[in-house]
Design a protein around this motif. Sequence first.
Motif, PDB file in Angstrom:
ATOM      1  N   PRO A 111       0.828  -1.209   0.000  1.00 53.11           N
ATOM      2  CA  PRO A 111       0.000   0.000   0.000  1.00 53.11           C
ATOM      3  C   PRO A 111       0.859   1.256   0.000  1.00 53.11           C
ATOM      4  O   PRO A 111       2.028   1.239   0.410  1.00 53.11           O
ATOM      5  N   GLY A 112       0.270   2.356  -0.462  1.00 51.79           N
ATOM      6  CA  GLY A 112       1.002   3.613  -0.478  1.00 51.79           C
ATOM      7  C   GLY A 112       0.068   4.806  -0.411  1.00 51.79           C
ATOM      8  O   GLY A 112      -1.061   4.756  -0.907  1.00 51.79           O
ATOM      9  N   ILE A 113       0.547   5.887   0.204  1.00 53.96           N
ATOM     10  CA  ILE A 113      -0.209   7.141   0.282  1.00 53.96           C
ATOM     11  C   ILE A 113       0.313   8.075  -0.801  1.00 53.96           C
ATOM     12  O   ILE A 113       1.472   8.474  -0.780  1.00 53.96           O
ATOM     13  N   HIS A 114      -0.554   8.410  -1.751  1.00 55.04           N
ATOM     14  CA  HIS A 114      -0.150   9.206  -2.908  1.00 55.04           C
ATOM     15  C   HIS A 114      -0.763  10.597  -2.933  1.00 55.04           C
ATOM     16  O   HIS A 114      -0.342  11.445  -3.721  1.00 55.04           O
ATOM     17  N   SER A 115      -1.784  10.840  -2.118  1.00 52.35           N
ATOM     18  CA  SER A 115      -2.479  12.132  -2.136  1.00 52.35           C
ATOM     19  C   SER A 115      -2.638  12.642  -0.714  1.00 52.35           C
ATOM     20  O   SER A 115      -3.069  11.893   0.173  1.00 52.35           O
ATOM     21  N   ILE A 116      -2.281  13.910  -0.502  1.00 58.64           N
ATOM     22  CA  ILE A 116      -2.428  14.565   0.797  1.00 58.64           C
ATOM     23  C   ILE A 116      -3.048  15.932   0.545  1.00 58.64           C
ATOM     24  O   ILE A 116      -2.472  16.756  -0.170  1.00 58.64           O
ATOM     25  N   CYS A 117      -4.223  16.173   1.110  1.00 58.40           N
ATOM     26  CA  CYS A 117      -4.955  17.420   0.877  1.00 58.40           C
ATOM     27  C   CYS A 117      -5.219  18.107   2.211  1.00 58.40           C
ATOM     28  O   CYS A 117      -6.047  17.645   3.007  1.00 58.40           O
TER      29      CYS A 117
END
Length: 368
Positions: free
Chosen positions: A156-162
């Motif tokens: 898994p990976g975190i690709h978007s941070i808003c």
Amino acid sequence: MTAVPQRAYLGTRKGLFQFDVDAAGAWQLALVQFAGDPVSMLLHDGRDGALYAALNLGHFGAKLHRLDAGASAWQEVAVPAYPAKPEGSSDTVDWTLRQIWSLAAGGADQPGVLWAGTLPGGLFRSSDRGDSWQLVESLWNAPQRAQWFGGGYDVPGIHSICVDPRDSAKVLVGVSCGGVWQTVDGGASWALSATGMRADYMPPELDENEAVQDPHRIVRSAGAPDALWCQHHNGIWRSRDAGWHWEEVTTAPLSHFGFAVAVHPRDGDTAWFVPAQADVLRIPLDGALAVTRTRDGGKTFEVLRDGLPQRHCYDLVYRHGLALADDGRSLLMASTTGGAWYSSDEGEHWQTISAHLPPVYAVCFSTP
């Protein structure tokens, strides 16, 4: 009035490429940095003008460098570090940093605060411009993380941070494959917020499970922060309530599949996408590259092709391969086969700025 961008950076498989606008108004390659090194992510911090470049050096690990405004030399800063996995843990994920997959600046009231999304799924926070990092344990320890699995990678990976510009304590992140998560208290606690999304790759009884959704990319309109857009593995979704509920948009032409999305900084109803053939091929439809744009919240779309290759084109635009400048008109797009294009008029017309780059992972505008 926001100035037209004069500098752009492209992070590629073989280095960081800087393009500047010359006296005649044309984009020219000005500088190559980190030659030969994969640059996995870029961030231009509009608060202080610093530029960050994340490198993925394989055997030598991930690295992070910062170029301060007005400086000519990069400074290597710290990278996120995972704690040791507890003995006897049933977690099948290796607690080791593989790659920095996303970077975001904190709010205007948080000078020095940065967020980093990583493979294998950890979110990190820095309060000192990347000189040190802390794992956001409240998200890492969420019980639902056991359901996460790899999307673009085998973990898994975190690709978007808003970050919500109205309240820096409110942050939304997108995980492949782990859904959409939000905090309203600066990361002390988290809640799933993928209601309305659908995962066709799951068995029917699990396709609405929020913890296994695969949002490829999520963006938020800075001037209309309740408006968010998501290019999902199985379609396009939008939110009108700051990401707590999502509505599927089924009117997009060509294809509902893709990776990149950009949203207008002041008009939350205007967004751009780069459609591709799903799911195995992942190339432009009919060998012709196109961008689609909606200006009415997804009710209708336009197909924008002028200046883009229309024959024998196999360019795929990754998640971070599309950028929109603060002026709301200037777009930069680059592909896995080394093509790069610029539009000064919201995508109506495109000019090729390079056709021979290494595969491009991330692009951003900056200031000279």
